[in-house]
Write a protein that holds these residues in place. Structure first.
Motif, PDB file in Angstrom:
ATOM      1  N   SER A 111     -14.435  16.701 -24.930  1.00 12.31           N
ATOM      2  CA  SER A 111     -15.751  16.097 -24.981  1.00 12.31           C
ATOM      3  C   SER A 111     -16.654  16.881 -25.905  1.00 12.31           C
ATOM      4  O   SER A 111     -16.269  17.881 -26.487  1.00 12.31           O
ATOM      5  N   LYS A 115      -9.054   9.910 -16.587  1.00 14.08           N
ATOM      6  CA  LYS A 115     -10.357  10.502 -16.885  1.00 14.08           C
ATOM      7  C   LYS A 115     -11.476   9.742 -16.183  1.00 14.08           C
ATOM      8  O   LYS A 115     -12.423  10.348 -15.653  1.00 14.08           O
ATOM      9  N   GLU A 173     -14.178  11.198 -13.519  1.00 16.10           N
ATOM     10  CA  GLU A 173     -15.624  11.041 -13.712  1.00 16.10           C
ATOM     11  C   GLU A 173     -16.293  10.440 -12.491  1.00 16.10           C
ATOM     12  O   GLU A 173     -17.470  10.685 -12.229  1.00 16.10           O
ATOM     13  N   SER A 174     -15.533   9.662 -11.710  1.00 15.55           N
ATOM     14  CA  SER A 174     -16.111   9.042 -10.512  1.00 15.55           C
ATOM     15  C   SER A 174     -16.259  10.034  -9.354  1.00 15.55           C
ATOM     16  O   SER A 174     -16.988   9.775  -8.406  1.00 15.55           O
ATOM     17  N   ASP A 201     -17.680  16.063 -12.567  1.00 16.26           N
ATOM     18  CA  ASP A 201     -18.068  16.153 -13.976  1.00 16.26           C
ATOM     19  C   ASP A 201     -17.468  17.416 -14.586  1.00 16.26           C
ATOM     20  O   ASP A 201     -16.563  18.019 -14.013  1.00 16.26           O
ATOM     21  N   ILE A 222     -15.503  17.615 -17.131  1.00 11.30           N
ATOM     22  CA  ILE A 222     -14.084  17.234 -17.160  1.00 11.30           C
ATOM     23  C   ILE A 222     -13.450  17.592 -18.495  1.00 11.30           C
ATOM     24  O   ILE A 222     -13.982  17.302 -19.555  1.00 11.30           O
ATOM     25  N   VAL A 281     -11.953  20.111 -13.706  1.00 10.17           N
ATOM     26  CA  VAL A 281     -12.995  19.219 -13.194  1.00 10.17           C
ATOM     27  C   VAL A 281     -13.838  19.951 -12.165  1.00 10.17           C
ATOM     28  O   VAL A 281     -13.335  20.796 -11.413  1.00 10.17           O
ATOM     29  N   LYS A 290     -22.485  14.509 -21.542  1.00 14.45           N
ATOM     30  CA  LYS A 290     -21.987  13.212 -21.095  1.00 14.45           C
ATOM     31  C   LYS A 290     -22.962  12.109 -21.466  1.00 14.45           C
ATOM     32  O   LYS A 290     -22.570  11.023 -21.922  1.00 14.45           O
TER      33      LYS A 290
END
Length: 557
Positions: free
Chosen positions: A222, A258, A262-263, A266, A268, A281, A327
């Motif tokens: 990211s 992924k 994310e659910s 964060d 990640i 994570v 994010k």
């Protein structure tokens, strides 16, 4: 009894020892830079490149040859920085391609691997130059081939190969006159020999403190995080593990994995490499992440930390908010309409950054002379741009190869590397861009316009030297272009003025001057007045570049 083979476990130790010796000698290698400028970075670039591979290798427990080869190749490729780092990554890539299918190495296998390493590196460079790391690598490959036909004794084999490598390195000043005049050998070749000698020490069983090797950070997929303050810890457990894939795991499944992470959390990071997936994570329920991961295969190297109980809570709060902001930025980029063309540029200095932003650059990478970005840095930047075609402007001759490596790793968009060697060339290239024109035509136009740009830079000398008959003493102010020292003096503005005079000719129409962070505005304006009086018929402009290291960057078109 003479050793005739090396297994994967031994090779892991040997590789780490080579990296450790390079890291220990990086500053000395930096000082071998031909130009005595304060940004010689060959040693740093090679070290950062190999340390990226070290991070992958250290994560392997009891590896076989194929896993070890893959870790070395993949890690060095993504971490490659600068021309020397990219060439080193290609040497390692060629070497590992040859060894990955065997269980042990002998002199014949190693000789073949050396040859493939040299061939791979030469192919990666558009215009290979002799008297460089390439020459040293090929010399050792040729000697390895000779020795493999004579002996199976690895100690005898390595001693002869390294001795010949040292000999070839000593001859590099005879191949490149600029090295001879500067009184140095090729810095990339020296870096390669340090790696080889570290490997030899480990092979001979010498005691080496591998714990001194800096631990490499995991590769992030990211956007990089940004600094922040005062944010509550939302997710309490830092969870890390590796998945050993035993079922189908393709890009679609990775995206789904992924999305699931994310659910539930964060911060990640998911990095996949054929059979291995590295996961990081922050979550309030590590069990959920582990259960999902088990659907893809068994886990290893599991680590769960309760962040709320750690002493460095401030740093953790900062990291959490960084991840949130990164994010959010990524989501905003995805939500924006896909463009026909986007731009990534390497820049240094807030003034330079503002100029690039004003010219429409989507993503800037802080880098340039003092810190060359890695292939993965450029790859990540390209991935933040939602466009069909992304133009990458390296703006430094030492970053072009890394950008070209990144170009080959992107699949969902076309990447065009504009070979800008300086920031002024990058600015000219952007101004020359034409919307609605094909990437091929734009590349030709931008490259063509850059050829009319002559760039000069003013900095100080870090050592005594002589180049092209010009004597330079430590502390002198130098005005240089890509190839030579054009002016030397004791005063910054006087030397800068002489540099402008050396760059301007009868066809010059525009002079651009960018003053750095250490130059007072009134000094820059004084230089501007002198240049205007000297070149009355030429357009002259000045900008606050804010760049470090270089008092002035200037261009003449």
């Amino acid at each position: 009894m003479a050793a005739k083979t090396i297994d994967a476990g031994q090779l892991k130790t040997i590789f780490l020892a080579g990296a450790q010796r390079l890291e220990a000698n990086k500053e000395w290698i930096n000082e071998l830079n031909v130009f005595p400028v304060p940004d010689g970075d060959t040693g740093t670039n090679m070290t950062l490149t190999i340390m990226s591979a070290v991070g992958e290798v250290q994560a392997l427990e009891n590896p076989d040859m194929e896993a070890l080869a893959k870790a070395i190749s993949s890690g060095s490729l993504r971490g490659a920085r600068g021309n020397s780092g990219v060439i080193l990554s290609q040497l390692l890539r060629g070497f590992t391609k040859e060894i990955k299918k065997v269980s042990v190495l002998n002199t014949a296998v190693i000789a073949a691997a050396f040859q493939r390493a040299s061939e791979t590196a030469y192919k990666a460079v558009m215009k290979p130059k002799e008297g460089t790391i390439l020459t040293v690598a090929r010399g050792m490959a040729d000697r390895a081939e000779e020795m493999a036909a004579q002996t199976e004794d690895l100690e005898q084999f390595f001693a002869a190969v390294i001795a010949h490598g040292d000999h070839v390195l000593s001859q590099t000043p005879e191949m490149l006159p600029v090295l001879k005049e500067a009184g140095v050998v090729d810095s990339g070749g020296q870096g390669l020999m340090e790696i080889m000698k570290g490997c030899m020490d480990a092979f001979l069983g010498k005691e080496i403190d591998l714990s001194s090797i800096p631990a490499a950070a995991p590769r992030a997929t990211s956007a990089p995080e940004v600094s922040t303050e005062d944010f509550d810890i939302r997710y309490g457990y830092c969870t890390e593990f590796m998945i050993h894939i035993d079922s189908r795991y393709d890009p679609e499944k990775e995206r789904g994995f992924k999305a699931y992470l994310e659910s539930i959390g964060d911060s990640i990071v998911v990095v996949s490499d054929d059979e291995i997936v590295k996961v990081h994570v922050h979550t309030n329920d590590p069990g959920l992440a582990i259960q999902k991961a088990l659907t893809f295969g068994p886990l290893s190297r599991m680590k769960i930390d309760n962040m709320r109980e750690e002493h460095q809570e401030k740093l953790i709060r900062e990291a959490e908010k960084k991840a949130v902001m990164a994010k959010k930025a990524a989501e905003e980029a995805k939500a924006a309409p896909r463009k026909e063309a986007g731009f990534v540029a390497i820049s240094v200095g807030e003034g330079m950054n503002e100029i690039f932003r004003g010219l429409g650059v989507d993503t800037l990478i802080e880098g340039g002379q003092t810190m060359n970005p890695s292939t993965e840095d450029i790859l990540n930047a390209v991935n933040t741009v939602n466009a069909d075609v992304v133009y990458v402007l390296p703006n430094n001759k030492n970053i072009i190869l890394a950008a070209e490596q990144a170009m080959h790793l992107v699949e969902d968009k076309q990447v065009v590397v504009v070979p800008s060697r300086t920031i002024p060339q990058g600015i000219t290239a952007l101004i020359s861009f034409m919307p609605g024109v094909s990437p091929e035509e734009n590349l030709a136009t931008m490259t063509g316009e850059m050829k009319h740009v002559k760039t000069g830079q003013v900095t100080y000398a870090v050592r005594n030297t002589s180049l092209d008959g010009v004597e330079v003493h430590q502390g002198d102010i130098m005005g240089i272009d890509d190839h030579a020292i054009l002016a030397v003096g004791k005063d910054i503005n006087d030397t800068s003025f002489e540099l402008v005079k050396a760059l301007v000719d009868e066809e010059s129409e525009l002079i651009s001057i960018y003053y750095g962070e250490e130059v007072p505005k009134e000094d820059a304006e004084a230089l501007l007045d002198r240049v205007r009086k000297e070149f009355d018929g030429v357009d002259i402009e000045m900008h606050d570049g804010g760049q470090p290291i270089y008092y002035y960057v200037m261009s003449v078109e």
